[in-house]
Motif scaffolding. Structure first.
Motif, PDB file in Angstrom:
ATOM      1  N   LEU A 133       6.708  -9.652   2.285  1.00 47.62           N
ATOM      2  CA  LEU A 133       5.454 -10.286   2.687  1.00 47.62           C
ATOM      3  C   LEU A 133       5.199 -10.091   4.177  1.00 47.62           C
ATOM      4  O   LEU A 133       4.046  -9.870   4.599  1.00 47.62           O
ATOM      5  CB  LEU A 133       5.502 -11.773   2.340  1.00 47.62           C
ATOM      6  CG  LEU A 133       4.226 -12.575   2.627  1.00 47.62           C
ATOM      7  CD1 LEU A 133       3.044 -11.978   1.877  1.00 47.62           C
ATOM      8  CD2 LEU A 133       4.422 -14.039   2.237  1.00 47.62           C
ATOM      9  N   ARG A 134       6.252 -10.156   4.997  1.00 45.28           N
ATOM     10  CA  ARG A 134       6.104  -9.913   6.422  1.00 45.28           C
ATOM     11  C   ARG A 134       5.605  -8.492   6.677  1.00 45.28           C
ATOM     12  O   ARG A 134       4.728  -8.268   7.514  1.00 45.28           O
ATOM     13  CB  ARG A 134       7.437 -10.146   7.131  1.00 45.28           C
ATOM     14  CG  ARG A 134       7.335 -10.083   8.658  1.00 45.28           C
ATOM     15  CD  ARG A 134       8.689 -10.200   9.324  1.00 45.28           C
ATOM     16  NE  ARG A 134       9.408 -11.389   8.866  1.00 45.28           N
ATOM     17  CZ  ARG A 134      10.521 -11.355   8.151  1.00 45.28           C
ATOM     18  NH1 ARG A 134      11.059 -10.198   7.806  1.00 45.28           N
ATOM     19  NH2 ARG A 134      11.113 -12.478   7.784  1.00 45.28           N
ATOM     20  N   THR A 135       6.150  -7.533   5.943  1.00 47.44           N
ATOM     21  CA  THR A 135       5.707  -6.148   6.102  1.00 47.44           C
ATOM     22  C   THR A 135       4.247  -5.985   5.710  1.00 47.44           C
ATOM     23  O   THR A 135       3.468  -5.310   6.394  1.00 47.44           O
ATOM     24  CB  THR A 135       6.580  -5.213   5.250  1.00 47.44           C
ATOM     25  OG1 THR A 135       7.958  -5.366   5.639  1.00 47.44           O
ATOM     26  CG2 THR A 135       6.162  -3.763   5.437  1.00 47.44           C
ATOM     27  N   LEU A 136       3.853  -6.626   4.606  1.00 50.48           N
ATOM     28  CA  LEU A 136       2.463  -6.539   4.156  1.00 50.48           C
ATOM     29  C   LEU A 136       1.511  -7.139   5.186  1.00 50.48           C
ATOM     30  O   LEU A 136       0.460  -6.556   5.497  1.00 50.48           O
ATOM     31  CB  LEU A 136       2.319  -7.261   2.818  1.00 50.48           C
ATOM     32  CG  LEU A 136       0.908  -7.288   2.206  1.00 50.48           C
ATOM     33  CD1 LEU A 136       0.420  -5.874   1.927  1.00 50.48           C
ATOM     34  CD2 LEU A 136       0.890  -8.123   0.927  1.00 50.48           C
ATOM     35  N   ILE A 137       1.887  -8.299   5.737  1.00 53.29           N
ATOM     36  CA  ILE A 137       1.023  -8.933   6.736  1.00 53.29           C
ATOM     37  C   ILE A 137       0.936  -8.079   7.993  1.00 53.29           C
ATOM     38  O   ILE A 137      -0.147  -7.956   8.603  1.00 53.29           O
ATOM     39  CB  ILE A 137       1.547 -10.349   7.059  1.00 53.29           C
ATOM     40  CG1 ILE A 137       1.442 -11.249   5.839  1.00 53.29           C
ATOM     41  CG2 ILE A 137       0.782 -10.956   8.233  1.00 53.29           C
ATOM     42  CD1 ILE A 137       2.028 -12.631   6.017  1.00 53.29           C
ATOM     43  N   ASN A 138       2.044  -7.469   8.397  1.00 50.81           N
ATOM     44  CA  ASN A 138       2.003  -6.596   9.576  1.00 50.81           C
ATOM     45  C   ASN A 138       1.098  -5.393   9.349  1.00 50.81           C
ATOM     46  O   ASN A 138       0.388  -4.956  10.268  1.00 50.81           O
ATOM     47  CB  ASN A 138       3.414  -6.140   9.923  1.00 50.81           C
ATOM     48  CG  ASN A 138       4.230  -7.211  10.610  1.00 50.81           C
ATOM     49  OD1 ASN A 138       3.683  -8.040  11.336  1.00 50.81           O
ATOM     50  ND2 ASN A 138       5.530  -7.211  10.403  1.00 50.81           N
ATOM     51  N   ILE A 139       1.101  -4.853   8.136  1.00 49.06           N
ATOM     52  CA  ILE A 139       0.211  -3.725   7.829  1.00 49.06           C
ATOM     53  C   ILE A 139      -1.242  -4.166   7.932  1.00 49.06           C
ATOM     54  O   ILE A 139      -2.095  -3.463   8.501  1.00 49.06           O
ATOM     55  CB  ILE A 139       0.523  -3.162   6.426  1.00 49.06           C
ATOM     56  CG1 ILE A 139       1.906  -2.514   6.418  1.00 49.06           C
ATOM     57  CG2 ILE A 139      -0.542  -2.159   5.999  1.00 49.06           C
ATOM     58  CD1 ILE A 139       2.361  -2.056   5.043  1.00 49.06           C
ATOM     59  N   VAL A 140      -1.544  -5.351   7.389  1.00 52.85           N
ATOM     60  CA  VAL A 140      -2.910  -5.877   7.473  1.00 52.85           C
ATOM     61  C   VAL A 140      -3.314  -6.094   8.927  1.00 52.85           C
ATOM     62  O   VAL A 140      -4.452  -5.785   9.333  1.00 52.85           O
ATOM     63  CB  VAL A 140      -3.024  -7.180   6.669  1.00 52.85           C
ATOM     64  CG1 VAL A 140      -4.393  -7.823   6.873  1.00 52.85           C
ATOM     65  CG2 VAL A 140      -2.787  -6.911   5.183  1.00 52.85           C
ATOM     66  N   LEU A 141      -2.393  -6.608   9.735  1.00 49.19           N
ATOM     67  CA  LEU A 141      -2.693  -6.828  11.147  1.00 49.19           C
ATOM     68  C   LEU A 141      -2.977  -5.517  11.870  1.00 49.19           C
ATOM     69  O   LEU A 141      -3.912  -5.433  12.689  1.00 49.19           O
ATOM     70  CB  LEU A 141      -1.518  -7.555  11.817  1.00 49.19           C
ATOM     71  CG  LEU A 141      -1.308  -9.020  11.422  1.00 49.19           C
ATOM     72  CD1 LEU A 141      -0.015  -9.546  12.017  1.00 49.19           C
ATOM     73  CD2 LEU A 141      -2.475  -9.882  11.866  1.00 49.19           C
ATOM     74  N   VAL A 142      -2.180  -4.491  11.575  1.00 43.07           N
ATOM     75  CA  VAL A 142      -2.397  -3.199  12.229  1.00 43.07           C
ATOM     76  C   VAL A 142      -3.748  -2.612  11.816  1.00 43.07           C
ATOM     77  O   VAL A 142      -4.482  -2.045  12.641  1.00 43.07           O
ATOM     78  CB  VAL A 142      -1.242  -2.234  11.888  1.00 43.07           C
ATOM     79  CG1 VAL A 142      -1.565  -0.825  12.366  1.00 43.07           C
ATOM     80  CG2 VAL A 142       0.056  -2.719  12.519  1.00 43.07           C
ATOM     81  N   VAL A 143      -4.098  -2.750  10.534  1.00 41.67           N
ATOM     82  CA  VAL A 143      -5.397  -2.245  10.070  1.00 41.67           C
ATOM     83  C   VAL A 143      -6.534  -2.978  10.766  1.00 41.67           C
ATOM     84  O   VAL A 143      -7.522  -2.368  11.213  1.00 41.67           O
ATOM     85  CB  VAL A 143      -5.501  -2.387   8.540  1.00 41.67           C
ATOM     86  CG1 VAL A 143      -6.919  -2.054   8.070  1.00 41.67           C
ATOM     87  CG2 VAL A 143      -4.496  -1.467   7.854  1.00 41.67           C
ATOM     88  N   GLY A 144      -6.414  -4.303  10.876  1.00 41.24           N
ATOM     89  CA  GLY A 144      -7.449  -5.067  11.575  1.00 41.24           C
ATOM     90  C   GLY A 144      -7.540  -4.712  13.036  1.00 41.24           C
ATOM     91  O   GLY A 144      -8.638  -4.638  13.613  1.00 41.24           O
TER      92      GLY A 144
END
Length: 328
Positions: A133-144
């Motif tokens: 979940l941490r990895t998924l959230i970091n990916i979303v943050l980078v995309v944003g």
């Protein structure tokens, strides 16, 4: 002859070989010829590009701020006369300019505070979730974070639209709340709050990722020891986590101040290219003076004053970076 007389005398041990002469120690403080020039040679391409990209605009900006330069001078009908500090006197003596400065400081200060508090909260919460979940959230943050500012501003403009805005429609579903047709930009405080949210939304991902990397350097043993001594969650954060993160927090705060003081596209695009007086910040105010009023000299003077104001923040940033380098 007695037995004592027939005893063979003890032989003396052979002499030890002399140790080899110690190698002459290389004198300290002597550098290899050409070693001092190597860093400059490696930096030369970057410095050359910076000089080509930034030197001429900066020199031109300073030159224009001391001249009378409008449409006649731009088209070559009249020469650009030198007026000394007249442009700066006109800018600094204008009450509207100081209102813009205050608005810019308030917008930047609120954005920096919300960014750092929100970024720290999200970074701390990410430590408590599972790895995937941490990895998924970091990916979303980078995309944003990688979303272009113009695109993000257009999305926010649609979200807060008075007629078709999603936020107004959602708030109107709350009993007793009627937000259909509400114009968020009818007043300066509400409109600046929307712009502040946009700035924070674009800045939080960088802060979260950077603080998340810094949190990996906080020793778990110190946190456990603080808990055993009776410290609560706030005590562990204040006396253990925050001191370790202090250099990163100072660096992020200083960078955020520099970036948020230079806000331009968020305001310019949100107001359709014509920001009203209640939404003017230093960069848009300088742009309007130069390209709307056609007074390029005063626009340059405002831009130069903005640069001088930011130099203090840059000095703090460089001082903190040097401190971090000395600690390392």
């Amino acid at each position: 002859m007695s037995a004592a007389d027939t005893t063979t005398p003890a032989k003396a041990p052979p002499p030890r070989p002399a140790p080899p002469p110690a190698a002459a120690a290389r004198p300290r403080g002597r550098r290899t010829p050409g070693a001092g020039a190597t860093p400059w040679l490696l930096l030369a391409p970057c410095l050359l590009i910076l000089a080509l990209v930034m030197a001429y605009p900066l020199v031109r900006l300073v030159t224009l701020s001391f001249q009378k330069f409008g449409q006649p001078q731009l088209w070559g009908f009249q020469p650009a006369d030198w007026v000394g500090f007249a442009n700066f006197s006109a800018v600094l003596g204008d009450g509207e300019f100081w209102a813009v400065v205050l608005r810019t400081v308030v917008l930047a200060g609120g954005s920096v505070l919300a960014t750092m508090v929100g970024g720290m909260a999200v970074a701390l919460l990410l430590r408590r979730v599972s790895g995937w979940l941490r990895t998924l959230i970091n990916i979303v943050l980078v995309v944003g974070w990688g979303m272009p500012v113009i695109v993000a501003t257009t999305v926010f403009k649609w979200l807060f639209d008075s007629d078709y805005g999603v936020l107004n429609a959602l708030l109107s579903k709350v009993p007793g709340v009627g937000m259909i047709g509400h114009n968020w930009f009818a007043s300066g405080p509400e409109g600046l709050t929307v712009i502040m949210l946009l700035v924070v939304w674009g800045a939080v991902p960088f802060v979260v990722i950077t603080l998340g990397a810094g949190l990996t350097q906080v020793p778990r043993e110190l946190e456990e020891a603080a808990r055993l001594d009776g410290a609560g969650a706030w005590g562990v954060f204040r006396y253990v986590t925050l001191p370790v993160l202090k250099p990163i927090v100072v660096m992020l705060t200083t960078l955020s101040v520099i970036w948020d003081m230079g806000v331009f596209p968020q305001v310019f695009v949100m107001r359709g290219g014509h920001p009203e007086a209640d939404f003017q910040v230093l960069n848009t105010y300088s742009y309007d003076r130069a390209f709307v009023v056609d007074d390029y000299a005063q626009g340059s003077a405002i831009a130069l004053v903005t640069v001088v104001l930011l130099l203090g923040v840059v000095a703090v940033y460089m001082r903190q970076m040097l401190k971090i380098g000395e600690v390392e």
